[in-house]
Write a protein that holds these residues in place. Structure first.
Motif, PDB file in Angstrom:
ATOM      1  N   LEU A  90       0.767  -1.194   0.056  1.00 12.50           N
ATOM      2  CA  LEU A  90       0.083  -0.164  -0.118  1.00 12.50           C
ATOM      3  C   LEU A  90       0.930   1.403   0.040  1.00 12.50           C
ATOM      4  N   MET A  91       2.019   1.379   0.774  1.00 11.63           N
ATOM      5  CA  MET A  91       2.827   2.311   0.834  1.00 11.63           C
ATOM      6  C   MET A  91       3.488   2.676  -0.777  1.00 11.63           C
ATOM      7  N   THR A  92       3.729   1.606  -1.219  1.00 12.71           N
ATOM      8  CA  THR A  92       4.461   1.569  -2.500  1.00 12.71           C
ATOM      9  C   THR A  92       3.301   2.175  -3.616  1.00 12.71           C
ATOM     10  N   ALA A  93       2.148   1.660  -3.560  1.00 15.30           N
ATOM     11  CA  ALA A  93       1.124   2.321  -4.360  1.00 15.30           C
ATOM     12  C   ALA A  93       0.879   3.692  -4.145  1.00 15.30           C
ATOM     13  N   LEU A  94       0.498   4.137  -3.162  1.00 12.34           N
ATOM     14  CA  LEU A  94       0.515   5.520  -2.720  1.00 12.34           C
ATOM     15  C   LEU A  94       1.767   6.429  -3.007  1.00 12.34           C
ATOM     16  N   VAL A  95       2.865   6.077  -2.868  1.00 11.70           N
ATOM     17  CA  VAL A  95       4.078   6.812  -3.196  1.00 11.70           C
ATOM     18  C   VAL A  95       4.156   6.934  -4.590  1.00 11.70           C
ATOM     19  N   ALA A  96       4.046   5.632  -5.355  1.00  8.58           N
ATOM     20  CA  ALA A  96       3.833   5.705  -6.956  1.00  8.58           C
ATOM     21  C   ALA A  96       2.939   6.386  -7.393  1.00  8.58           C
ATOM     22  N   THR A  97       1.786   6.612  -6.877  1.00  7.32           N
ATOM     23  CA  THR A  97       0.709   7.126  -7.455  1.00  7.32           C
ATOM     24  C   THR A  97       0.959   8.807  -7.428  1.00  7.32           C
ATOM     25  N   ALA A  98       1.196   9.159  -6.112  1.00  4.71           N
ATOM     26  CA  ALA A  98       1.568  10.515  -6.160  1.00  4.71           C
ATOM     27  C   ALA A  98       2.825  10.954  -7.262  1.00  4.71           C
ATOM     28  N   VAL A  99       4.055  10.154  -7.089  1.00  9.55           N
ATOM     29  CA  VAL A  99       4.981  10.477  -7.976  1.00  9.55           C
ATOM     30  C   VAL A  99       4.734  10.448  -9.437  1.00  9.55           C
ATOM     31  N   GLY A 100       3.801   9.441  -9.621  1.00  8.49           N
ATOM     32  CA  GLY A 100       3.307   9.434 -11.230  1.00  8.49           C
ATOM     33  C   GLY A 100       2.352  10.665 -11.496  1.00  8.49           C
ATOM     34  N   GLY A 101       1.643  11.029 -10.535  1.00  9.26           N
ATOM     35  CA  GLY A 101       0.944  12.196 -11.012  1.00  9.26           C
ATOM     36  C   GLY A 101       1.579  13.600 -10.954  1.00  9.26           C
ATOM     37  N   SER A 102       2.876  13.592 -10.400  1.00  6.88           N
ATOM     38  CA  SER A 102       3.805  14.889 -10.433  1.00  6.88           C
ATOM     39  C   SER A 102       4.510  14.754 -11.890  1.00  6.88           C
ATOM     40  N   SER A 103       4.762  13.528 -12.261  1.00  8.07           N
ATOM     41  CA  SER A 103       5.615  13.332 -13.332  1.00  8.07           C
ATOM     42  C   SER A 103       4.855  13.681 -14.781  1.00  8.07           C
ATOM     43  N   VAL A 104       3.471  13.176 -14.773  1.00  7.18           N
ATOM     44  CA  VAL A 104       2.761  13.490 -15.692  1.00  7.18           C
ATOM     45  C   VAL A 104       2.546  15.013 -15.960  1.00  7.18           C
ATOM     46  N   VAL A 105       2.229  15.621 -14.927  1.00  2.85           N
ATOM     47  CA  VAL A 105       2.027  17.126 -15.139  1.00  2.85           C
ATOM     48  C   VAL A 105       3.669  17.713 -15.315  1.00  2.85           C
ATOM     49  N   GLN A 106       4.407  17.343 -15.093  1.00  7.28           N
ATOM     50  CA  GLN A 106       5.827  17.924 -15.314  1.00  7.28           C
ATOM     51  C   GLN A 106       6.297  17.571 -16.711  1.00  7.28           C
ATOM     52  N   ARG A 107       5.916  16.569 -17.337  1.00  6.17           N
ATOM     53  CA  ARG A 107       6.252  16.259 -18.715  1.00  6.17           C
ATOM     54  C   ARG A 107       5.262  16.948 -19.639  1.00  6.17           C
ATOM     55  N   ALA A 108       4.101  17.227 -19.309  1.00  6.37           N
ATOM     56  CA  ALA A 108       3.241  18.036 -20.041  1.00  6.37           C
ATOM     57  C   ALA A 108       3.710  19.609 -19.884  1.00  6.37           C
ATOM     58  N   SER A 109       3.854  19.850 -18.825  1.00  6.14           N
ATOM     59  CA  SER A 109       4.299  21.337 -18.943  1.00  6.14           C
ATOM     60  C   SER A 109       5.643  21.962 -19.511  1.00  6.14           C
ATOM     61  N   HIS A 110       6.600  20.672 -19.563  1.00  6.92           N
ATOM     62  CA  HIS A 110       8.072  20.728 -19.932  1.00  6.92           C
ATOM     63  C   HIS A 110       8.479  19.890 -21.227  1.00  6.92           C
ATOM     64  N   PRO A 111       7.729  19.710 -22.337  1.00 12.57           N
ATOM     65  CA  PRO A 111       7.869  18.834 -23.357  1.00 12.57           C
ATOM     66  C   PRO A 111       9.357  18.713 -23.827  1.00 12.57           C
ATOM     67  N   THR A 112       9.909  17.704 -24.271  1.00 13.34           N
ATOM     68  CA  THR A 112      11.070  17.554 -24.758  1.00 13.34           C
ATOM     69  C   THR A 112      11.238  18.247 -26.090  1.00 13.34           C
ATOM     70  N   ARG A 113      12.252  18.924 -26.469  1.00 16.03           N
ATOM     71  CA  ARG A 113      12.571  19.662 -27.352  1.00 16.03           C
ATOM     72  C   ARG A 113      13.261  18.863 -28.222  1.00 16.03           C
ATOM     73  N   SER A 114      12.972  18.854 -29.438  1.00 16.49           N
ATOM     74  CA  SER A 114      13.563  18.239 -30.663  1.00 16.49           C
ATOM     75  C   SER A 114      14.828  18.892 -30.936  1.00 16.49           C
ATOM     76  N   VAL A 115      15.764  18.313 -31.428  1.00 18.24           N
ATOM     77  CA  VAL A 115      16.810  18.850 -31.792  1.00 18.24           C
ATOM     78  C   VAL A 115      16.805  18.895 -33.540  1.00 18.24           C
ATOM     79  N   PRO A 116      16.959  20.164 -33.995  1.00 17.62           N
ATOM     80  CA  PRO A 116      16.742  20.073 -35.631  1.00 17.62           C
ATOM     81  C   PRO A 116      17.770  19.159 -36.206  1.00 17.62           C
ATOM     82  N   ALA A 117      17.546  18.598 -37.140  1.00 21.34           N
ATOM     83  CA  ALA A 117      18.759  18.114 -37.919  1.00 21.34           C
ATOM     84  C   ALA A 117      19.681  18.889 -38.653  1.00 21.34           C
ATOM     85  N   PRO A 118      20.977  18.371 -38.719  1.00 17.37           N
ATOM     86  CA  PRO A 118      22.174  19.402 -39.059  1.00 17.37           C
ATOM     87  C   PRO A 118      21.828  19.548 -40.590  1.00 17.37           C
TER      88      PRO A 118
END
Length: 126
Positions: A90-118
């Motif tokens: 249960l501890m693992t599930a609650l911590v993973a759920t909280a961190v997962g929620g944080s990770s989803v928002v951080q990825r959505a707010s900071h999308p990875t930048r694609s590097v243009p081809a040379p």
């Protein structure tokens, strides 16, 4: 004229409010007489949403707080914490759920930048 940020713009304020929301959710689950599974589901849902409002480290702390409240006041009484395999799961599930929620928002707010081809100089003349 000084412009001050809104209190909810500060992650520390959201973190403190999150702890209060977890306490209120636990109290409401207990007063409503919810079974342990339904109380755990309620805390999982609330923890995922709260984790999305703070960073990953604070989200993990909120997950641990949710586990302590659920184990101490819903599963057992009087704040008694146990570390049985089911409690650790249960501890693992609650911590993973909280961190997962944080990770989803951080990825959505900071999308990875694609590097243009040379650019190729093929076919160009100086």
């Amino acid at each position: 004229m000084s412009t001050r940020p809104h209190p909810l713009d500060q992650v520390e304020i959201r973190f403190g409010i999150g702890g209060g929301v977890l306490v209120l959710t636990t109290l409401a689950s207990r007063l409503a007489g919810l079974d342990e599974q339904y109380a755990a589901l309620a805390l999982l849902s609330v923890t995922a949403v709260l984790g999305a409002t703070v960073g990953r480290v604070r989200a993990a702390v909120l997950g641990l707080t949710a586990w302590a409240l659920l184990t101490g006041f819903v599963t057992h009484r009087y704040g008694v914490l146990t570390f049985a395999p089911s409690d650790l799961l249960l501890m693992t599930a609650l911590v993973a759920t909280a961190v997962g929620g944080s990770s989803v928002v951080q990825r959505a707010s900071h999308p990875t930048r694609s590097v243009p081809a040379p650019r190729s100089s093929y076919g160009r003349t100086a």
